[in-house]
Motif scaffolding. Structure first.
Motif, PDB file in Angstrom:
ATOM      1  N   ASN A  76      -2.446  33.439  47.802  1.00 37.64           N
ATOM      2  CA  ASN A  76      -1.292  34.125  48.380  1.00 37.64           C
ATOM      3  C   ASN A  76      -1.356  34.044  49.905  1.00 37.64           C
ATOM      4  O   ASN A  76      -2.264  33.436  50.467  1.00 37.64           O
ATOM      5  CB  ASN A  76      -1.174  35.571  47.874  1.00 37.64           C
ATOM      6  N   GLU A  77      -0.393  34.647  50.560  1.00 37.51           N
ATOM      7  CA  GLU A  77      -0.262  34.524  52.014  1.00 37.51           C
ATOM      8  C   GLU A  77      -1.506  34.983  52.769  1.00 37.51           C
ATOM      9  O   GLU A  77      -1.839  34.421  53.809  1.00 37.51           O
ATOM     10  CB  GLU A  77       0.949  35.332  52.497  1.00 37.51           C
ATOM     11  N   THR A  78      -2.204  35.981  52.253  1.00 39.27           N
ATOM     12  CA  THR A  78      -3.375  36.501  52.966  1.00 39.27           C
ATOM     13  C   THR A  78      -4.555  35.534  52.924  1.00 39.27           C
ATOM     14  O   THR A  78      -5.468  35.645  53.734  1.00 39.27           O
ATOM     15  CB  THR A  78      -3.810  37.861  52.386  1.00 39.27           C
ATOM     16  N   ILE A  80      -4.248  32.233  53.341  1.00 38.58           N
ATOM     17  CA  ILE A  80      -3.951  31.079  54.188  1.00 38.58           C
ATOM     18  C   ILE A  80      -4.270  31.406  55.637  1.00 38.58           C
ATOM     19  O   ILE A  80      -3.853  32.434  56.174  1.00 38.58           O
ATOM     20  CB  ILE A  80      -2.478  30.662  54.028  1.00 38.58           C
ATOM     21  N   ILE A  84       1.205  26.711  57.645  1.00 40.64           N
ATOM     22  CA  ILE A  84       1.399  26.033  56.372  1.00 40.64           C
ATOM     23  C   ILE A  84       2.518  25.021  56.588  1.00 40.64           C
ATOM     24  O   ILE A  84       3.483  25.300  57.303  1.00 40.64           O
ATOM     25  CB  ILE A  84       1.744  27.046  55.245  1.00 40.64           C
ATOM     26  N   PHE A 164      -2.283  23.395  53.895  1.00 39.01           N
ATOM     27  CA  PHE A 164      -2.682  24.675  54.469  1.00 39.01           C
ATOM     28  C   PHE A 164      -4.194  24.724  54.538  1.00 39.01           C
ATOM     29  O   PHE A 164      -4.891  23.918  53.925  1.00 39.01           O
ATOM     30  CB  PHE A 164      -2.139  25.853  53.650  1.00 39.01           C
ATOM     31  N   MET A 181       0.552  29.634  43.659  1.00 39.38           N
ATOM     32  CA  MET A 181       0.705  29.994  45.067  1.00 39.38           C
ATOM     33  C   MET A 181       1.877  30.952  45.239  1.00 39.38           C
ATOM     34  O   MET A 181       2.971  30.694  44.750  1.00 39.38           O
ATOM     35  CB  MET A 181       0.931  28.737  45.888  1.00 39.38           C
ATOM     36  N   ASN A 182       1.615  32.046  45.922  1.00 39.57           N
ATOM     37  CA  ASN A 182       2.653  32.992  46.313  1.00 39.57           C
ATOM     38  C   ASN A 182       2.824  32.887  47.821  1.00 39.57           C
ATOM     39  O   ASN A 182       1.861  33.057  48.568  1.00 39.57           O
ATOM     40  CB  ASN A 182       2.254  34.426  45.953  1.00 39.57           C
ATOM     41  N   TYR A 183       4.045  32.574  48.239  1.00 38.67           N
ATOM     42  CA  TYR A 183       4.311  32.457  49.671  1.00 38.67           C
ATOM     43  C   TYR A 183       5.764  32.858  49.894  1.00 38.67           C
ATOM     44  O   TYR A 183       6.700  32.078  49.650  1.00 38.67           O
ATOM     45  CB  TYR A 183       4.033  31.036  50.156  1.00 38.67           C
ATOM     46  N   THR A 184       5.958  34.080  50.347  1.00 41.27           N
ATOM     47  CA  THR A 184       7.292  34.667  50.480  1.00 41.27           C
ATOM     48  C   THR A 184       8.234  33.861  51.373  1.00 41.27           C
ATOM     49  O   THR A 184       9.395  33.673  51.007  1.00 41.27           O
ATOM     50  CB  THR A 184       7.178  36.124  50.995  1.00 41.27           C
ATOM     51  N   TRP A 188       8.191  31.274  47.064  1.00 44.15           N
ATOM     52  CA  TRP A 188       7.327  30.825  45.967  1.00 44.15           C
ATOM     53  C   TRP A 188       6.656  32.019  45.300  1.00 44.15           C
ATOM     54  O   TRP A 188       6.051  32.859  45.959  1.00 44.15           O
ATOM     55  CB  TRP A 188       6.236  29.906  46.467  1.00 44.15           C
ATOM     56  N   THR A 189       6.746  32.075  43.988  1.00 44.61           N
ATOM     57  CA  THR A 189       6.045  33.069  43.190  1.00 44.61           C
ATOM     58  C   THR A 189       5.406  32.337  42.018  1.00 44.61           C
ATOM     59  O   THR A 189       6.111  31.728  41.226  1.00 44.61           O
ATOM     60  CB  THR A 189       7.015  34.144  42.667  1.00 44.61           C
TER      61      THR A 189
END
Length: 190
Positions: A76-78, A80, A84, A164, A181-184, A188-189
């Motif tokens: 997830n975002e934390t 990376i 990215i 990334f 991968m979760n990346y708001t 992406w969920t």
């Protein structure tokens, strides 16, 4: 070879016959075999490890007692560090037609040229033919080639690259492994 009945339902993606060239290095012949069924050899802990592309569900989060994610394949975002980058070459790399040469047993394993296309993709491309080629190293069967070609056509249309940097957990990732991968910012969920 090995069909119970001569019917389309008996066809699988990995029916094949290979001509192995003993004049080539063993590693080159092995890679030709692996490429046929999307296999990959990676070198881990002093040994070669075989992985094969399969249909998998996206990895899920694994929480420990402190509610920290411990699954290295769930990003997830934390996780990376820094920027990215997303490269979407789908439009420029998309194909709707594939030209192939198959080793045909009926021709004494000489090549037979065959063209495959997807009419839906052709319509989406406004009837502009976008041709690619794909090397069929071991397929000697039209139906197996058709199944593999369909997979290749889909991959040309739905391929994106994301780059990334991860922290120390990134060492646990394996080549060819499916990640989630979760990346708001990209929506992406999983």
């Amino acid at each position: 070879m090995g069909w119970e009945h001569h019917h389309q339902r008996e066809v699988t993606r990995h029916q094949t016959n290979f001509i192995l060239d003993t004049g080539k290095p063993v590693f080159q012949n092995i890679n030709a075999l692996l490429s046929h069924f999307n296999g990959q050899l990676s070198y881990e802990n002093g040994k070669y490890v075989l992985t094969v592309e399969t249909q998998e569900t996206a990895p899920t989060v694994s929480l420990n007692s402190s509610q920290e994610n411990t699954n290295p394949y769930y990003i997830n975002e934390t996780d990376i560090i820094g920027n990215i980058q997303l490269v979407d070459n789908s439009q420029s790399q998309a194909k709707n037609t594939i030209k192939a040469s198959l080793a045909d047993p009926q021709l004494g394993y000489s090549t037979r040229s065959v063209t495959f296309f997807n009419s839906d993709f052709l319509k989406a491309d406004r009837n502009v033919v976008k041709t690619g080629s794909f090397p069929y190293t071991g397929i000697t069967n039209y139906y197996s080639a058709r199944i593999n070609t369909e997979k290749e056509l889909f991959q040309t249309r739905f391929s994106k690259e994301v780059s990334f940097t991860l922290g120390p957990r990134g060492i646990l990732l394996r080549p060819g492994q499916v990640i989630s991968m979760n990346y708001t910012p990209f929506g992406w969920t999983n």
